[in-house]
Design a protein around this motif. Structure first.
Motif, PDB file in Angstrom:
ATOM      1  N   ALA A  93       2.467   5.011   5.976  1.00 17.81           N
ATOM      2  CA  ALA A  93       3.777   5.414   6.498  1.00 17.81           C
ATOM      3  C   ALA A  93       3.929   5.028   7.972  1.00 17.81           C
ATOM      4  CB  ALA A  93       3.969   6.921   6.320  1.00 17.81           C
ATOM      5  N   VAL A 122       0.749   4.089  -2.917  1.00 20.32           N
ATOM      6  CA  VAL A 122       0.382   5.479  -2.668  1.00 20.32           C
ATOM      7  C   VAL A 122       1.516   6.426  -3.039  1.00 20.32           C
ATOM      8  CG1 VAL A 122       1.108   5.650  -0.244  1.00 20.32           C
ATOM      9  CG2 VAL A 122      -0.832   6.983  -1.028  1.00 20.32           C
ATOM     10  N   LEU A 123       2.762   5.990  -2.855  1.00 19.11           N
ATOM     11  CA  LEU A 123       3.894   6.818  -3.293  1.00 19.11           C
ATOM     12  C   LEU A 123       3.925   6.936  -4.811  1.00 19.11           C
ATOM     13  CD1 LEU A 123       6.726   5.654  -0.871  1.00 19.11           C
ATOM     14  CD2 LEU A 123       5.516   7.843  -0.864  1.00 19.11           C
ATOM     15  N   LEU A 124       3.660   5.821  -5.503  1.00 19.35           N
ATOM     16  CA  LEU A 124       3.580   5.862  -6.966  1.00 19.35           C
ATOM     17  C   LEU A 124       2.452   6.764  -7.428  1.00 19.35           C
ATOM     18  CD1 LEU A 124       4.222   2.127  -7.933  1.00 19.35           C
ATOM     19  CD2 LEU A 124       5.702   4.080  -8.435  1.00 19.35           C
ATOM     20  N   LEU A 146      -1.489   7.887   2.748  1.00 14.83           N
ATOM     21  CA  LEU A 146      -0.047   8.007   2.977  1.00 14.83           C
ATOM     22  C   LEU A 146       0.281   7.942   4.462  1.00 14.83           C
ATOM     23  CD1 LEU A 146       2.815   8.543   1.934  1.00 14.83           C
ATOM     24  CD2 LEU A 146       2.320  10.996   2.068  1.00 14.83           C
ATOM     25  N   THR A 189       0.826  -1.207   0.000  1.00 14.87           N
ATOM     26  CA  THR A 189       0.000   0.000   0.000  1.00 14.87           C
ATOM     27  C   THR A 189       0.861   1.257   0.000  1.00 14.87           C
ATOM     28  OG1 THR A 189      -1.738  -1.156   1.232  1.00 14.87           O
ATOM     29  CG2 THR A 189      -1.827   1.253   1.223  1.00 14.87           C
ATOM     30  N   LEU A 190       1.929   1.255   0.792  1.00 11.69           N
ATOM     31  CA  LEU A 190       2.831   2.404   0.824  1.00 11.69           C
ATOM     32  C   LEU A 190       3.466   2.628  -0.543  1.00 11.69           C
ATOM     33  CD1 LEU A 190       4.295   4.644   2.346  1.00 11.69           C
ATOM     34  CD2 LEU A 190       6.023   2.958   3.028  1.00 11.69           C
ATOM     35  N   ALA A 191       3.899   1.544  -1.197  1.00 11.02           N
ATOM     36  CA  ALA A 191       4.493   1.671  -2.527  1.00 11.02           C
ATOM     37  C   ALA A 191       3.481   2.230  -3.528  1.00 11.02           C
ATOM     38  CB  ALA A 191       5.008   0.314  -3.004  1.00 11.02           C
ATOM     39  N   TRP A 209       1.268   9.365  -5.807  1.00  7.03           N
ATOM     40  CA  TRP A 209       1.712  10.739  -5.592  1.00  7.03           C
ATOM     41  C   TRP A 209       2.624  11.203  -6.717  1.00  7.03           C
ATOM     42  CZ3 TRP A 209       1.147  14.602  -1.829  1.00  7.03           C
ATOM     43  CH2 TRP A 209       0.268  14.304  -0.790  1.00  7.03           C
ATOM     44  N   ILE A 210       3.583  10.369  -7.062  1.00  6.15           N
ATOM     45  CA  ILE A 210       4.530  10.734  -8.124  1.00  6.15           C
ATOM     46  C   ILE A 210       3.802  10.917  -9.448  1.00  6.15           C
ATOM     47  CG2 ILE A 210       6.509   9.929  -9.474  1.00  6.15           C
ATOM     48  CD1 ILE A 210       7.451   8.485  -6.915  1.00  6.15           C
TER      49      ILE A 210
END
Length: 212
Positions: free
Chosen positions: A151, A78-80, A147, A74-76, A82-83
């Motif tokens: 996180a 949501v970071l993707l 996030l 999930t963290l990966a 965002w990017i």
């Protein structure tokens, strides 16, 4: 003094926010990231009641191990997301997700809320072929919440026995995530059942989304 009709008021407000409204024709990557994030968050929330965290006398159960793995995924995601939200060009602008950083965007949010209220007073919903400033802002809140949840979970992953303030924050943010998911899904279903093809726009093909 001439009184402005509800129809004229709606048209005037829509015109004032037209410059910051964007198409909801989402690209394939956006749809995949949205679906992946939705499924992972739903699993984390739904299965949280089955999770038994490790204690000094015993390790966590199997659901805890799955919870850890899905949390990192999930963290990966949501970071993707965002990017991708920051670099994509033909979809919702990154700045629209966080209108509180711009006076112009905040005015657009306030004006569009007024337009929605004018529609609701006539027992109608505005059409959804555009993404309005409030909808974009709500999506931004969802990304921030996801996030924060992922996180804090990743931080707890580094502890042999999760505890302390970060655990309490993780629990509190998870409750906020529940509220967001229920509210977001509920509004989407209301739009869908009133003839606005929001589910096709997010999860269907481009041709499906464009059908009337």
């Amino acid at each position: 003094m001439t009184r402005e009709s509800p129809k004229t008021k709606v048209s005037a407000i829509e015109t004032s926010t037209a410059m910051v409204m964007t198409s909801v024709r989402h690209g394939l990557l956006t749809k995949l990231l949205h679906a992946g994030l939705l499924l992972s968050v739903l699993w984390q929330l739904a299965a949280s009641g089955l999770v038994e965290r490790p204690k000094a006398s015993q390790p966590g159960n199997q659901f805890y191990e799955i919870h850890e793995i899905v949390g990192l995924v999930t963290l990966a995601l949501v970071l993707l997301f965002w990017i991708w939200s920051a670099v994509r060009r033909r979809e919702t602008p990154f700045t629209s997700l966080f209108p509180w950083l711009s006076g112009r965007q905040l005015k657009a949010v306030a004006a569009d809320i007024g337009a929605h209220w004018a529609y609701l007073r006539r027992l109608r919903l505005p059409l959804s072929d555009i993404e309005t400033p409030p909808a974009s802002a709500v999506h931004g809140v969802g990304l921030l919440t996801a996030l924060a949840m992922a996180a804090t979970g990743a931080w707890l992953y580094t502890q042999s026995i999760p505890s302390g303030l970060i655990l309490e924050i993780h629990k509190a943010v998870s409750n906020l995530m529940w509220a967001y998911v229920v509210g977001h899904a509920g509004l989407a279903l209301v739009h869908q059942f009133t003839g606005h093809r929001v589910l096709q726009q997010m999860f269907g093909s481009t041709s499906d989304a464009g059908q009337a």
